[in-house]
Design a protein around this motif. Sequence first.
Motif, PDB file in Angstrom:
ATOM      1  N   TYR A 141       0.863  -1.176   0.000  1.00 22.32           N
ATOM      2  CA  TYR A 141       0.000   0.000   0.000  1.00 22.32           C
ATOM      3  C   TYR A 141       0.900   1.226   0.000  1.00 22.32           C
ATOM      4  N   CYS A 142       0.600   2.210  -0.832  1.00 27.53           N
ATOM      5  CA  CYS A 142       1.381   3.443  -0.856  1.00 27.53           C
ATOM      6  C   CYS A 142       0.517   4.559  -1.450  1.00 27.53           C
ATOM      7  N   ARG A 143       0.489   5.695  -0.766  1.00 23.46           N
ATOM      8  CA  ARG A 143      -0.282   6.843  -1.260  1.00 23.46           C
ATOM      9  C   ARG A 143       0.695   7.884  -1.791  1.00 23.46           C
ATOM     10  N   THR A 144       0.465   8.351  -3.015  1.00 19.47           N
ATOM     11  CA  THR A 144       1.361   9.325  -3.640  1.00 19.47           C
ATOM     12  C   THR A 144       0.544  10.551  -4.040  1.00 19.47           C
ATOM     13  N   SER A 147       3.466   8.476   0.942  1.00 17.22           N
ATOM     14  CA  SER A 147       3.279   8.316   2.387  1.00 17.22           C
ATOM     15  C   SER A 147       2.611   6.981   2.668  1.00 17.22           C
ATOM     16  N   SER A 148       2.799   6.541   3.916  1.00 14.78           N
ATOM     17  CA  SER A 148       2.143   5.346   4.468  1.00 14.78           C
ATOM     18  C   SER A 148       2.496   4.055   3.745  1.00 14.78           C
ATOM     19  N   PHE A 149       3.659   3.973   3.095  1.00 10.94           N
ATOM     20  CA  PHE A 149       4.062   2.732   2.421  1.00 10.94           C
ATOM     21  C   PHE A 149       4.093   1.586   3.430  1.00 10.94           C
ATOM     22  N   THR A 150       3.483   0.455   3.059  1.00 14.69           N
ATOM     23  CA  THR A 150       3.585  -0.734   3.904  1.00 14.69           C
ATOM     24  C   THR A 150       3.580  -1.990   3.052  1.00 14.69           C
ATOM     25  N   THR A 151       4.317  -2.990   3.499  1.00 12.53           N
ATOM     26  CA  THR A 151       4.296  -4.294   2.817  1.00 12.53           C
ATOM     27  C   THR A 151       3.211  -5.194   3.399  1.00 12.53           C
TER      28      THR A 151
END
Length: 630
Positions: A541-544, A593-597
């Motif tokens: 998940y990643c918000r750009t 922001s908020s990058f997660t695996t």
Amino acid sequence: MKVVFVILCALSICLGGDSTQTKTVPDVSYDHLLHPLKLKDGELFLQVKSGNAKDITSPAVYKLSDFEKVARGTATGIQLDFGNKNLKGMLHYGLIVYGDSRFPMPVFYKKTAKIEEGSTHIPVLDNLSKDHDAVNWQETGRGVIGYRVVSNRGRLLYEGKVAFSGKGPFSVVPTVIEGPFVHNVTHDSAIISFETDSKTESSLNVNGTFYSQNPPATMHIYQLNNLQPDSQYQYRLSVGSHVEGYSFKTPPVPGSRKKFKFAYASDSRGGSGGGERDLYGVNAYILKKIMALFVQQDCVFFQFSGDLINGYLSEPAEMRLQYRNFKRAVEPFAHYFPIYYSIGNHELLMKTFLIDKQPVFVDNFPYETHSAEVVFANEFINPESDLVSEDGSRWDPDPDHVNFPPYKETVFQYRYDNIAVVVLNSNYWYAPLISRIPESGGNLHGYIMDNQMKWLEKTLHQLEADRTIDHVFVTLHTPFFPNSGHVVDDMWYSGNNEPRPTIKGTPVEKGIIERRDELLDLIVNRSSKPIALLTGDEHNYCRTLIDDAMPRYPENYPGRKVKLKRSIYQINNGSAGAPYYAIQQTPWTEHTSSFTTQTALCVIEVEGPKVSMVVINPDTLEEIDSVVLR
Ligand SMILES: [Fe+2]
């Protein structure tokens, strides 16, 4: 970029060593093929400019037909004779108690049955009777058993269902093996579909109105019209004496601007970690968690944007097995809500050639039956659009004939109240190695071809003028700005504009970064309603936040740079269970922001002019991100 320009007509060749099977090579592809098939040392070859191209397309490992229509009744239970006689392993089995919960699933019995030489027996009389008769079959003489096939290496291969009658001896009766699913729900219409293992009649009762399927069929598709908006509908299907009942709700009249939530995710192909994380090509464990969270969050529809399955297969029968496993995982929840699907690179059904020791993969053919697009469209019910194919574009070498695969049900739009979702196919006519071997012919991963661009332009223009629509979400499998495992491709190719589709030896005019910019210009500058790009492909998940201040070109980029008049979010959520990718540095990293695996579900709430999103880990229920989008 070195391209071999070869002009040739359609070739008729024999493939796969079957001399009775003659297929026509699509003449928009296979630029490298100079001569028809030749027989050399007993094997089939295609002669190409620099040598021979051998058809090395792999046969299926397992097919859907190995596992379906394989049951027969015995004096004491159900015998299953699978299509693959080498299959060894075990079978979990248990009764399905319809009506016991909203989401019926098998209750597995404590013992398993051994599978040897592809066969096994479910001892209904001995093991599923007395205090294990959860459906009262000993009284009624009927029931449905769910079963799970596990190989001797511990890999889950398939989950099936079989309906029976009798109290011993037993008979197998027509079984609902897939669905029912609810599709394309509008304020006044919906579709309900289900599949049976054998041709049979069926009927459907929707709030007291009866529909029937006659003559007998295996696919039962009910188009419901003249429904009331914002209304709950109870439905009950009947096949023989078997009955299942669920419900769905229609949206309000377009433009009502009521509050609702929908969900977004993609990339549920088989994951690592064992068990249900890989149900032969599908991460069924995470999918079920995601769907349960989707229901708990009161979402009204689900957008799932590609890479449902491992794919990259050659036979439709094996693709269908993986699609069946995907649909089995979401099925208990999808009785109630529509899921809209789009295509990713793993939906590829391919043909493989070995050319100068280099394997080359292209979309399988004939396109009418063996393309990724047609198999996908046959497996899923999605809305349709008036976009037909890339035939008729300025690059079409043969305007008088259909040479490209159809877009059918892979590019479309749908609406709910005051929003529209525009679904694109960024893996149309996909040739995985085209960026390195342009002469193979085909489209590039992440590239939106010309006719699809025109359709998008027209669609966004219509939505811009539609007073019932306030917000538009554009979804496609590949991110505009990748942040992890796909920095080397998607719409960036490590900052290289050179990759592009090749059509019958001719590379198209616009490279991948130019095409990305044209998309941004359409969506951001020439439209005001698009609020977010919902993408996947990268398993995180990643918000750009995409705006004009965001660096988005390689150093010394010689092409025209597009200025952005406003900002838009790219919401990447390829976290529905596929193996993870770690974050990578890009020019736009500071805008992410908020990058997660971790696995994630995006829950988007719309209330009139306001749009917000929470992102939740479906495995732990931890909140990952929360943001006001508009
Ligand atoms: Fe992908």
